[in-house]
Design a protein around this motif. Structure first.
Motif, PDB file in Angstrom:
ATOM      1  N   VAL A 114      -4.568  -0.040   8.329  1.00 17.42           N
ATOM      2  CA  VAL A 114      -5.526   0.389   9.356  1.00 17.42           C
ATOM      3  C   VAL A 114      -6.930   0.474   8.780  1.00 17.42           C
ATOM      4  N   LEU A 115      -7.056   1.108   7.610  1.00 18.60           N
ATOM      5  CA  LEU A 115      -8.371   1.330   7.008  1.00 18.60           C
ATOM      6  C   LEU A 115      -9.059   0.028   6.635  1.00 18.60           C
ATOM      7  N   MET A 116      -8.303  -0.884   6.063  1.00 22.76           N
ATOM      8  CA  MET A 116      -8.871  -2.134   5.576  1.00 22.76           C
ATOM      9  C   MET A 116      -8.804  -3.278   6.586  1.00 22.76           C
ATOM     10  N   HIS A 117      -8.244  -2.983   7.762  1.00 22.23           N
ATOM     11  CA  HIS A 117      -8.121  -4.009   8.817  1.00 22.23           C
ATOM     12  C   HIS A 117      -7.398  -5.254   8.295  1.00 22.23           C
ATOM     13  N   THR A 118      -6.295  -5.009   7.601  1.00 18.87           N
ATOM     14  CA  THR A 118      -5.507  -6.113   7.056  1.00 18.87           C
ATOM     15  C   THR A 118      -4.158  -6.184   7.769  1.00 18.87           C
ATOM     16  N   SER A 119      -3.487  -7.309   7.611  1.00 19.73           N
ATOM     17  CA  SER A 119      -2.156  -7.444   8.184  1.00 19.73           C
ATOM     18  C   SER A 119      -1.173  -6.609   7.375  1.00 19.73           C
ATOM     19  N   PRO A 120      -0.058  -6.208   7.995  1.00 18.22           N
ATOM     20  CA  PRO A 120       0.955  -5.458   7.240  1.00 18.22           C
ATOM     21  C   PRO A 120       1.461  -6.211   6.005  1.00 18.22           C
ATOM     22  N   LEU A 121       1.504  -7.537   6.071  1.00 25.42           N
ATOM     23  CA  LEU A 121       1.973  -8.321   4.929  1.00 25.42           C
ATOM     24  C   LEU A 121       1.034  -8.180   3.741  1.00 25.42           C
ATOM     25  N   ILE A 122      -0.272  -8.293   3.997  1.00 29.05           N
ATOM     26  CA  ILE A 122      -1.256  -8.126   2.916  1.00 29.05           C
ATOM     27  C   ILE A 122      -1.218  -6.698   2.393  1.00 29.05           C
ATOM     28  N   ALA A 123      -1.128  -5.742   3.302  1.00 31.52           N
ATOM     29  CA  ALA A 123      -1.046  -4.342   2.891  1.00 31.52           C
ATOM     30  C   ALA A 123       0.193  -4.100   2.041  1.00 31.52           C
ATOM     31  N   PHE A 124       1.302  -4.739   2.400  1.00 34.07           N
ATOM     32  CA  PHE A 124       2.537  -4.615   1.621  1.00 34.07           C
ATOM     33  C   PHE A 124       2.326  -5.126   0.196  1.00 34.07           C
ATOM     34  N   GLN A 125       1.644  -6.264   0.060  1.00 31.48           N
ATOM     35  CA  GLN A 125       1.405  -6.841  -1.257  1.00 31.48           C
ATOM     36  C   GLN A 125       0.533  -5.939  -2.119  1.00 31.48           C
ATOM     37  N   VAL A 126      -0.424  -5.264  -1.489  1.00 31.50           N
ATOM     38  CA  VAL A 126      -1.371  -4.431  -2.236  1.00 31.50           C
ATOM     39  C   VAL A 126      -0.820  -3.028  -2.481  1.00 31.50           C
ATOM     40  N   THR A 127      -0.094  -2.473  -1.509  1.00 36.93           N
ATOM     41  CA  THR A 127       0.266  -1.058  -1.578  1.00 36.93           C
ATOM     42  C   THR A 127       1.736  -0.774  -1.863  1.00 36.93           C
ATOM     43  N   VAL A 128       2.596  -1.754  -1.783  1.00 37.47           N
ATOM     44  CA  VAL A 128       4.028  -1.506  -1.987  1.00 37.47           C
ATOM     45  C   VAL A 128       4.599  -2.365  -3.115  1.00 37.47           C
ATOM     46  N   LEU A 129       4.349  -3.654  -3.056  1.00 40.03           N
ATOM     47  CA  LEU A 129       4.996  -4.600  -3.957  1.00 40.03           C
ATOM     48  C   LEU A 129       4.836  -4.233  -5.424  1.00 40.03           C
ATOM     49  N   LYS A 130       3.624  -3.913  -5.829  1.00 39.44           N
ATOM     50  CA  LYS A 130       3.391  -3.645  -7.246  1.00 39.44           C
ATOM     51  C   LYS A 130       3.955  -2.300  -7.709  1.00 39.44           C
ATOM     52  N   PHE A 131       4.356  -1.454  -6.748  1.00 38.75           N
ATOM     53  CA  PHE A 131       4.880  -0.141  -7.108  1.00 38.75           C
ATOM     54  C   PHE A 131       6.400  -0.099  -7.189  1.00 38.75           C
ATOM     55  N   ILE A 132       7.075  -1.147  -6.689  1.00 41.74           N
ATOM     56  CA  ILE A 132       8.526  -1.083  -6.550  1.00 41.74           C
ATOM     57  C   ILE A 132       9.235  -0.881  -7.893  1.00 41.74           C
ATOM     58  N   LEU A 133       8.892  -1.678  -8.893  1.00 43.54           N
ATOM     59  CA  LEU A 133       9.553  -1.551 -10.194  1.00 43.54           C
ATOM     60  C   LEU A 133       9.318  -0.172 -10.796  1.00 43.54           C
ATOM     61  N   GLY A 134       8.074   0.277 -10.780  1.00 40.31           N
ATOM     62  CA  GLY A 134       7.759   1.603 -11.325  1.00 40.31           C
ATOM     63  C   GLY A 134       8.476   2.715 -10.590  1.00 40.31           C
ATOM     64  N   ASP A 135       8.559   2.592  -9.262  1.00 42.09           N
ATOM     65  CA  ASP A 135       9.247   3.614  -8.476  1.00 42.09           C
ATOM     66  C   ASP A 135      10.739   3.643  -8.802  1.00 42.09           C
ATOM     67  N   ILE A 136      11.329   2.476  -9.010  1.00 38.51           N
ATOM     68  CA  ILE A 136      12.749   2.429  -9.376  1.00 38.51           C
ATOM     69  C   ILE A 136      12.979   3.167 -10.693  1.00 38.51           C
ATOM     70  N   ILE A 137      12.105   2.908 -11.671  1.00 46.94           N
ATOM     71  CA  ILE A 137      12.230   3.577 -12.975  1.00 46.94           C
ATOM     72  C   ILE A 137      12.069   5.081 -12.831  1.00 46.94           C
ATOM     73  N   LYS A 138      11.055   5.505 -12.039  1.00 44.76           N
ATOM     74  CA  LYS A 138      10.816   6.945 -11.848  1.00 44.76           C
ATOM     75  C   LYS A 138      11.974   7.610 -11.121  1.00 44.76           C
ATOM     76  N   ILE A 139      12.516   6.931 -10.119  1.00 45.18           N
ATOM     77  CA  ILE A 139      13.650   7.480  -9.363  1.00 45.18           C
ATOM     78  C   ILE A 139      14.865   7.644 -10.260  1.00 45.18           C
ATOM     79  N   LEU A 140      15.167   6.619 -11.067  1.00 44.34           N
ATOM     80  CA  LEU A 140      16.331   6.688 -11.952  1.00 44.34           C
ATOM     81  C   LEU A 140      16.171   7.793 -13.001  1.00 44.34           C
TER      82      LEU A 140
END
Length: 198
Positions: free
Chosen positions: A153-179
């Motif tokens: 919403v803030l950056m007026h981007t598509s959900p796909l672009i937002a996913f790449q910027v805000t979710v994709l790069k965090f997945i591996l780190g989040d898995i490690i932190k969760i485990l």
């Protein structure tokens, strides 16, 4: 009149270790875990508008250790501290403007994520590794979805672009932190039981 704080369901690890939780201990824990989150925010890997930090680890652990109500309160206190201008947000930032910036979605989701993770913990999900993983994963998803939605919403981007910027790069780190957190919680319960049996 009793000043003992009662959890609505089964004790969390901290609740069991420090029982009974009176108001003084409860307030102290809320403040201590807000400061822990602030410290975790400074462990950051810069990169783009949303840095990778240890915050989510602290948020999920706060919920699991303190329970739904105290966990959410600790994160609300953290947001108030940071919004008031203290350098408690990622990379030493502070001020209410941060809540309206690219990372705002993540930040405002912290209390909800802690509440949800804490609710699972109050019902015993933190006592076994795989149920702890599920509880932590749900809390992490809440944070990531809120971050994605706000950034889009803030950056007026598509959900796909937002996913790449805000979710994709965090997945591996989040898995490690969760485990890591999911492994620590059952271990903590085991230590507490051994101590109680002596």
């Amino acid at each position: 009149m009793s000043t003992t704080y009662q959890q609505p369901e089964a004790d969390t690890l901290i609740g069991a270790a420090l029982a009974p939780l009176d108001w003084t201990r409860s307030v102290s824990l809320v403040v201590a875990f807000s400061l822990l989150t602030a410290l975790a925010a400074q462990i950051a890997i810069p990169g783009g508008p949303v840095p990778i930090t240890a915050q989510t680890f602290a948020v999920l652990l706060t919920g699991a250790l303190l329970g739904s109500r105290l966990g959410a309160m600790a994160l609300i206190v953290y947001l108030i501290e940071g919004a008031s201008g203290l350098p408690f947000f990622a990379q030493g930032q502070g001020g209410i403007a941060v809540l309206f910036g690219p990372t705002g979605g993540y930040l405002v989701a912290f209390p909800a994520a802690a509440f949800i993770t804490g609710a699972f913990a109050e019902n015993g999900w933190d006592k076994r590794f795989w149920t702890a993983v599920i509880a932590m994963t749900v809390g992490s998803i809440v944070i990531l979805l809120a971050g994605l939605a706000w950034f889009s919403v803030l950056m007026h981007t598509s959900p796909l672009i937002a996913f790449q910027v805000t979710v994709l790069k965090f997945i591996l780190g989040d898995i490690i932190k969760i485990l890591a957190a999911a492994a620590a919680l059952p271990a903590g319960w085991s230590l507490l039981k051994r101590k109680a049996s002596h």
